[in-house]
Design a protein around this motif. Structure first.
Motif, mmCIF file in Angstrom:
data_model
loop_
_atom_site.group_PDB
_atom_site.id
_atom_site.type_symbol
_atom_site.label_atom_id
_atom_site.label_comp_id
_atom_site.label_asym_id
_atom_site.label_seq_id
_atom_site.Cartn_x
_atom_site.Cartn_y
_atom_site.Cartn_z
ATOM 1 N N UNK A 33 77.654 -2.387 2.667
ATOM 2 C CA UNK A 33 76.529 -2.465 2.465
ATOM 3 C C UNK A 33 76.203 -1.632 1.449
ATOM 4 N N UNK A 34 74.800 -1.830 0.696
ATOM 5 C CA UNK A 34 74.264 -1.238 -0.444
ATOM 6 C C UNK A 34 73.731 0.216 0.197
ATOM 7 N N UNK A 35 74.417 1.120 -0.362
ATOM 8 C CA UNK A 35 74.147 2.681 0.119
ATOM 9 C C UNK A 35 73.876 3.500 -0.922
ATOM 10 N N UNK A 36 72.931 4.523 -0.680
ATOM 11 C CA UNK A 36 72.416 5.270 -1.551
ATOM 12 C C UNK A 36 73.711 6.271 -1.920
ATOM 13 N N UNK A 37 74.514 6.052 -2.814
ATOM 14 C CA UNK A 37 75.423 6.872 -3.341
ATOM 15 C C UNK A 37 75.348 6.996 -4.788
ATOM 16 N N UNK A 38 76.371 7.785 -5.345
ATOM 17 C CA UNK A 38 76.222 7.785 -6.913
ATOM 18 C C UNK A 38 76.286 6.525 -7.347
ATOM 19 N N UNK A 39 77.351 5.872 -6.844
ATOM 20 C CA UNK A 39 77.555 4.287 -7.397
ATOM 21 C C UNK A 39 76.401 3.401 -6.954
ATOM 22 N N UNK A 40 75.772 3.514 -5.847
ATOM 23 C CA UNK A 40 74.936 2.419 -5.326
ATOM 24 C C UNK A 40 73.412 2.644 -5.760
ATOM 25 N N UNK A 41 73.207 4.046 -6.243
ATOM 26 C CA UNK A 41 71.951 4.423 -6.822
ATOM 27 C C UNK A 41 70.925 4.891 -5.762
ATOM 28 N N UNK A 42 69.973 5.370 -6.338
ATOM 29 C CA UNK A 42 68.986 6.077 -5.175
ATOM 30 C C UNK A 42 68.046 5.134 -4.430
ATOM 31 N N UNK A 43 67.673 3.939 -5.152
ATOM 32 C CA UNK A 43 67.036 2.908 -4.637
ATOM 33 C C UNK A 43 67.713 1.894 -3.647
#
Length: 228
Positions: free
Chosen positions: A181-191
């Motif tokens: 899934x789309x996670x809040x990581x450095x790659x996925x971003x804070x949003x």
């Protein structure tokens, strides 16, 4: 029953870090790699009563892969999980330089498969080899614009994993591509809508439930099939 052992490639932060910690919390003995020592991974290892140990690895280096394989000689793994990817921004493909294309493809597609080939001999028959993929690698679901290079690298990863599974169809190992899934990581971003602390326990549920399954599956964190 003997202790389950896992090797997590790329665990210094984000999804890999939480994955290593979650497995250790569930009673697995975990080896986790990082390119640089120290940091949160080492802090978790120091507080983990020996359940988590840290190894150094630059995954794109064939020499370092060989050295890691030699250091782990004699270990028998129930899970080998490769978690590593980079993103170089949201550029249309005509604005992507050759160097950028090469860097992303080597890191996101070529190196994970080289890693599996180098380390698969440590995985016991009946064990699992898994790679962190993404819904972004699904050609069927590529119906919105953006992140063309990243999507291409994950599609290439999926195709290479399919070839790997075909070549090693008779080794008795479970083979998985995981979309967390789309996670809040450095790659996925804070949003992003998910945090690793929310998604990774579900991912581990899938890994544990799929142990011993035959063939290659591309699954999301709910255990549902992601279309190729």
């Amino acid at each position: 029953m003997s202790e389950r052992q896992a090797l997590i490639i790329g665990a210094s932060r984000g999804l890999g870090l939480v994955l290593a910690d979650e497995l250790a919390r569930r009673g697995w003995r975990v080896i986790a790699t990082t390119r640089q020592g120290g940091g949160e991974l080492q802090a978790i290892a120091d507080a983990g009563n020996g359940r988590l140990e840290v190894e150094s690895l630059e995954m794109t280096s064939s020499e370092q892969l060989t050295a890691l394989r030699e250091r782990l000689e004699g270990r028998r793994l129930d899970l080998l999980f490769v978690n590593a990817a980079i993103d170089r921004g949201d550029l249309p493909i005509n604005e992507v330089s050759t160097d950028m294309f090469t860097e992303v493809m080597i890191t996101n597609a070529l190196s994970p498969l080289r890693t599996l080939e180098a380390l698969r001999g440590l995985v016991a028959p009946g064990g699992t080899v898994a790679v962190m993929s993404s819904e972004q690698g699904s050609i069927a679901r590529n119906t919105a614009g953006g992140y063309e290079l990243y999507k291409a690298s994950k599609a290439a990863l999926n195709q290479l994993m399919r070839s790997y599974a075909t070549r090693h169809a008779d080794d008795g190992q479970t083979k998985l591509l995981i979309d967390p899934g789309h996670n809040q990581t450095r790659l996925g971003g804070p949003d992003a809508p998910l945090t690793p602390q929310e998604s990774i326990p579900a991912v581990v549920d899938v890994l544990e439930a799929q142990a011993g399954a035959s063939g290659l599956r591309f699954l999301d964190r709910h255990g549902e099939t992601v279309p190729w």
